[in-house]
Design an enzyme around this catalytic site. Sequence first.
Site, PDB file in Angstrom:
ATOM      1  N   LYS A  45       0.871  -1.238   0.062  1.00 38.60           N
ATOM      2  CA  LYS A  45      -0.063  -0.054  -0.191  1.00 38.60           C
ATOM      3  C   LYS A  45       0.944   1.300  -0.002  1.00 38.60           C
ATOM      4  O   LYS A  45       1.837   1.142   0.574  1.00 38.60           O
ATOM      5  CB  LYS A  45      -0.855   0.006   1.035  1.00 38.60           C
ATOM      6  N   GLY A  72      -8.330   7.269   1.118  1.00 35.99           N
ATOM      7  CA  GLY A  72      -7.438   8.137   1.875  1.00 35.99           C
ATOM      8  C   GLY A  72      -6.305   7.610   2.540  1.00 35.99           C
ATOM      9  O   GLY A  72      -5.973   8.080   3.655  1.00 35.99           O
ATOM     10  N   LEU A  73      -5.375   6.747   1.766  1.00 36.92           N
ATOM     11  CA  LEU A  73      -4.480   6.108   2.202  1.00 36.92           C
ATOM     12  C   LEU A  73      -4.297   5.411   3.546  1.00 36.92           C
ATOM     13  O   LEU A  73      -3.368   5.839   4.332  1.00 36.92           O
ATOM     14  CB  LEU A  73      -3.387   7.384   2.044  1.00 36.92           C
ATOM     15  N   CYS A 128      -2.382  10.209  -5.803  1.00 35.57           N
ATOM     16  CA  CYS A 128      -3.518   9.899  -5.075  1.00 35.57           C
ATOM     17  C   CYS A 128      -4.599  10.894  -5.053  1.00 35.57           C
ATOM     18  O   CYS A 128      -4.216  12.073  -4.834  1.00 35.57           O
ATOM     19  CB  CYS A 128      -3.207   9.747  -3.566  1.00 35.57           C
ATOM     20  N   LYS A 162       4.471   6.523 -10.082  1.00 37.50           N
ATOM     21  CA  LYS A 162       2.767   6.151 -10.287  1.00 37.50           C
ATOM     22  C   LYS A 162       2.152   7.429 -10.591  1.00 37.50           C
ATOM     23  O   LYS A 162       2.046   8.285  -9.828  1.00 37.50           O
ATOM     24  CB  LYS A 162       2.292   5.513  -9.115  1.00 37.50           C
ATOM     25  N   GLY A 219     -11.265  -0.310 -12.785  1.00 37.13           N
ATOM     26  CA  GLY A 219     -12.159  -1.249 -13.212  1.00 37.13           C
ATOM     27  C   GLY A 219     -12.276  -1.006 -14.636  1.00 37.13           C
ATOM     28  O   GLY A 219     -11.545  -0.165 -15.372  1.00 37.13           O
ATOM     29  N   THR A 270      -9.122  -3.307  -9.029  1.00 33.37           N
ATOM     30  CA  THR A 270     -10.727  -3.733  -8.839  1.00 33.37           C
ATOM     31  C   THR A 270     -10.910  -5.077  -8.772  1.00 33.37           C
ATOM     32  O   THR A 270     -11.694  -5.580  -7.631  1.00 33.37           O
ATOM     33  CB  THR A 270     -11.601  -2.797  -9.726  1.00 33.37           C
TER      34      THR A 270
HETATM   35  C1  SIN Z   1      -6.427   5.888  -1.673  1.00 36.75           C
HETATM   36  O1  SIN Z   1      -5.756   5.464  -0.792  1.00 36.75           O
HETATM   37  O2  SIN Z   1      -7.047   7.021  -1.427  1.00 36.75           O
HETATM   38  C2  SIN Z   1      -5.936   5.389  -2.835  1.00 36.75           C
HETATM   39  C3  SIN Z   1      -4.462   5.653  -3.307  1.00 36.75           C
HETATM   40  C4  SIN Z   1      -4.118   6.246  -4.711  1.00 36.75           C
HETATM   41  O3  SIN Z   1      -4.966   6.336  -5.557  1.00 36.75           O
HETATM   42  O4  SIN Z   1      -3.128   6.355  -4.794  1.00 36.75           O
END
Ligand code: SIN
Length: 309
Positions: A45, A72-73, A128, A162, A219, A270
Amino acid sequence: MTDLSTTIAGVRFPSCFMNAAGALCVTREELVALGQSGSGAIVTKSMTVEPRQGNPEPRYYGFPGGSINSMGLPNLGYKAYAELIPDLKRFGKPVIASVAGLCEDDFPIIAAVINAAQPDLIEVNLSCPNIPGKPQIGYDPETSERVIKRVRSLITVPMGLKLPPYFDPAHHEVMGKVIGRHGVDFLNMINSVGNGLVVDPEREAVVIKPKGGFGGLGGRIIKPVALANVRAFYKLFQGKIPIIGTGGVVDGMDAFEHVLCGASAVQIGTVLVEEGLGSFDRLNNELTAVLARKGYRSLAECLGTVREL
Ligand code: SIN
C-alpha cells in the site's frame, strides 16, 4: 511453453501480473498472502509518514463496470513497512514499496528509510486523488519535478513513478520532459481516474462518504484511458522506460492489450478486490492461452507492437 515472466529495470518478475498498490496490501497478513499467491510481485500500500486510518466509510463501492474509491491512504506508516520488507523478500518475487506523502517534505523522509530496507523497486506515488484539500502532485509538473529530484538522490534501487491519467498530449509531453530529466527507471500508469461520481438513483444518493461522494474510478470502465496513457508514454520514450500498465484489467485479453500498447507488466486493483487472490491464477492462465493461440512464446515478442491504421 509460453513465458509470462518479465523484467523491469533489470529486476525479473516470475509473472507479469501483480497487485496495484491499495488492493489487498495494507497489512502484514495481506502482504504475506500476496507472497503466497500467483502474483508476480508484492506491492505495498502507498505509505505515509504516520500510520493512517484513512477516510470514513463507506469508501469503496464496486459496480458492474468498475469501482469508485476514496480510501484516503489507510496504511501502517513507513516505519512498519520498512520492518516488513526484508521478510517479504523470502517469496522469491520482487517487492515493490509504494511511497506517498501528504506534503513534499514527506517523500524524502520515507524514501531514505524505505530504500535502506532494500525493496526490489520503489514506486513514488504522485497520483492519489483522495486526500481532501491535497491536489494530485502528478498534475503539477513543477511540484512533480521537485519531488522526483529530492527522492532520486536517495533511492538506489530502481525507482518508478505512479502517474495519474492524463487526457491531453500536451500533458504527456510536459510530464515526459520532467521524467526524462531525472533518470526514472520505470513508470506505472494509471492511478484511478480521480474525482468521478457514482450515484445510486434508487437511494437518490452518492455511494461513498468522503468528499461528497467524489472518488477515483477503477476497473473495466477506465481501460481505454489506461491504454492511451501506456501507449503515449511508450511512444514518447520509444520503449526505453519500462511501463507497468494499470487500469481496466479484468481478464487475460485486457492484459494482452496493455502489452500491445507497451506495458511490460500489468497491475490489478478492482478485480483483485472483487474476486480475491485466485484472480492471479485465472489471469495467468488466460494470458497464457491468448499468447499461445496467437503464437507468441513471450511478452517480449508482442510488447508495444499494436498496429496503427
Ligand atoms: C487511496 O488510498 O485513497 C488510494 C490511493 C491512490 O489512489 O493512490
